[in-house]
Design a protein around this motif. Sequence first.
Motif, PDB file in Angstrom:
ATOM      1  N   GLN A 108     -30.561 -60.943 111.909  1.00 47.23           N
ATOM      2  CA  GLN A 108     -29.717 -61.750 112.783  1.00 47.23           C
ATOM      3  C   GLN A 108     -28.328 -61.143 112.952  1.00 47.23           C
ATOM      4  O   GLN A 108     -27.632 -61.413 113.923  1.00 47.23           O
ATOM      5  N   LEU A 109     -27.891 -60.332 111.999  1.00 49.91           N
ATOM      6  CA  LEU A 109     -26.613 -59.638 112.120  1.00 49.91           C
ATOM      7  C   LEU A 109     -26.809 -58.145 112.371  1.00 49.91           C
ATOM      8  O   LEU A 109     -25.930 -57.337 112.103  1.00 49.91           O
ATOM      9  N   LEU A 153     -20.852 -53.446 111.565  1.00 46.13           N
ATOM     10  CA  LEU A 153     -21.402 -54.760 111.892  1.00 46.13           C
ATOM     11  C   LEU A 153     -20.942 -55.190 113.274  1.00 46.13           C
ATOM     12  O   LEU A 153     -19.737 -55.211 113.556  1.00 46.13           O
ATOM     13  N   ASP A 154     -21.893 -55.497 114.156  1.00 47.47           N
ATOM     14  CA  ASP A 154     -21.575 -56.076 115.465  1.00 47.47           C
ATOM     15  C   ASP A 154     -21.565 -57.586 115.309  1.00 47.47           C
ATOM     16  O   ASP A 154     -22.622 -58.227 115.221  1.00 47.47           O
ATOM     17  N   VAL A 155     -20.386 -58.167 115.270  1.00 48.55           N
ATOM     18  CA  VAL A 155     -20.240 -59.594 114.984  1.00 48.55           C
ATOM     19  C   VAL A 155     -20.624 -60.409 116.209  1.00 48.55           C
ATOM     20  O   VAL A 155     -20.064 -60.216 117.290  1.00 48.55           O
ATOM     21  N   PRO A 156     -21.602 -61.328 116.084  1.00 45.06           N
ATOM     22  CA  PRO A 156     -21.961 -62.186 117.220  1.00 45.06           C
ATOM     23  C   PRO A 156     -20.853 -63.183 117.522  1.00 45.06           C
ATOM     24  O   PRO A 156     -19.957 -63.426 116.699  1.00 45.06           O
ATOM     25  N   GLU A 163     -13.589 -63.040 111.751  1.00 45.32           N
ATOM     26  CA  GLU A 163     -13.031 -61.691 111.831  1.00 45.32           C
ATOM     27  C   GLU A 163     -11.669 -61.615 111.139  1.00 45.32           C
ATOM     28  O   GLU A 163     -10.912 -62.577 111.159  1.00 45.32           O
ATOM     29  N   PRO A 164     -11.306 -60.450 110.563  1.00 53.63           N
ATOM     30  CA  PRO A 164     -12.142 -59.251 110.310  1.00 53.63           C
ATOM     31  C   PRO A 164     -13.168 -59.549 109.225  1.00 53.63           C
ATOM     32  O   PRO A 164     -12.830 -60.160 108.211  1.00 53.63           O
ATOM     33  N   LEU A 165     -14.398 -59.102 109.449  1.00 60.40           N
ATOM     34  CA  LEU A 165     -15.509 -59.542 108.616  1.00 60.40           C
ATOM     35  C   LEU A 165     -16.160 -58.380 107.874  1.00 60.40           C
ATOM     36  O   LEU A 165     -16.517 -57.369 108.477  1.00 60.40           O
TER      37      LEU A 165
END
Length: 355
Positions: A108-109, A153-156, A163-165
């Motif tokens: 999912q991430l 990581l491409d944050v949805p 963020e920042p994550l």
Amino acid sequence: MARTQPVPSLIAIIMIAGMCAAVLLTQGRTVGIQQAVVNTLDDAGTRTIIVRADAGAGLDDSVLARLHRLSSVATAVGFGDPVDATNSYLPGGTRVAAHTFYSLSPAQLGIQGTDSVDNAIASPEALEELGMAEPSGSISTVDGLEYPVTAQLDVPDHLAFMEPLIVIPRESSPDESQQGEPLTVLVVVANQASEVPQLTAVLRSVLGVSDPESVSIELSGDLIELRELVDSQLASSGRSLTLLIFTVTAVLVTATLTALIMLRRRDYGRRRALGASQRLICALVLTQTSTIAIVGSAAGAILAFAVLAASGVPQPPWQYFLAVASLATAIGSVSAVTPAVVAARRDPARELRVP
């Protein structure tokens, strides 16, 4: 029968095609814009529910298995207590919060397989804060642990608020009978924005926390209200115009078909004199009209699709095209009922005397 009177038939086709095209180019355009706006609002987070829990609330990753059974849940992920981390090669650098990450489906991430388990994955914003040009190297947490940074990581959209994550994926067990790992943030995304209120109502009952007061649930309330307002306003804006177009066209088609039948009254009288029943005459008229209506509706739908595609505006769904074309066909067919009954009930002897 339609080919023997091309002009009246063509007029009827043009009117039905015009009715269908007018509805699709007005209300259909509005429906396409409505769908685009609502989808944009949905993507903006109206389907997201955020649960925040204190460290001792008792919320753990076993809740993911319970949420997975709810049909209204599209996805659910959990995050452990954050810990500050810095670039291992830049002592005293900027601190960025790192979260343990739990999910029944790590993909999912964008996390594939188990190679990323217990490794750090950072968003582009987090990498910039850490002073890393590429997702390589390692981070050190304030509690003395070190994790290699293995991927970006491409944050949805529904996790943009974090963020920042930096996440450290951990395997989440689907076994609800075992005590899971503690969570401080749980993010649940509903399948549809309309399901958010019902999902929120049942969410507390599946959290399994020891102290409900230490848990808070956050919604994008303003976005949900805006979505409902936009959806209702755009949906009702063109209904009166659509009703007017259908009504006027139905009257015009009825008048045209009445004139067409009057021009063929000798033919109907001859058929009646040769033994045709009233039911057969009605069937002939309705079949002829339905054929004309189908041709007109198809032509109007194709024309409207071409115009909307050329103008670049959002297209309504194909179900809307089908519904309007079907309704236009039905209106054209129903408009012929009265003329068909009139034609069937004419006296054959009288009609044959008409010059």
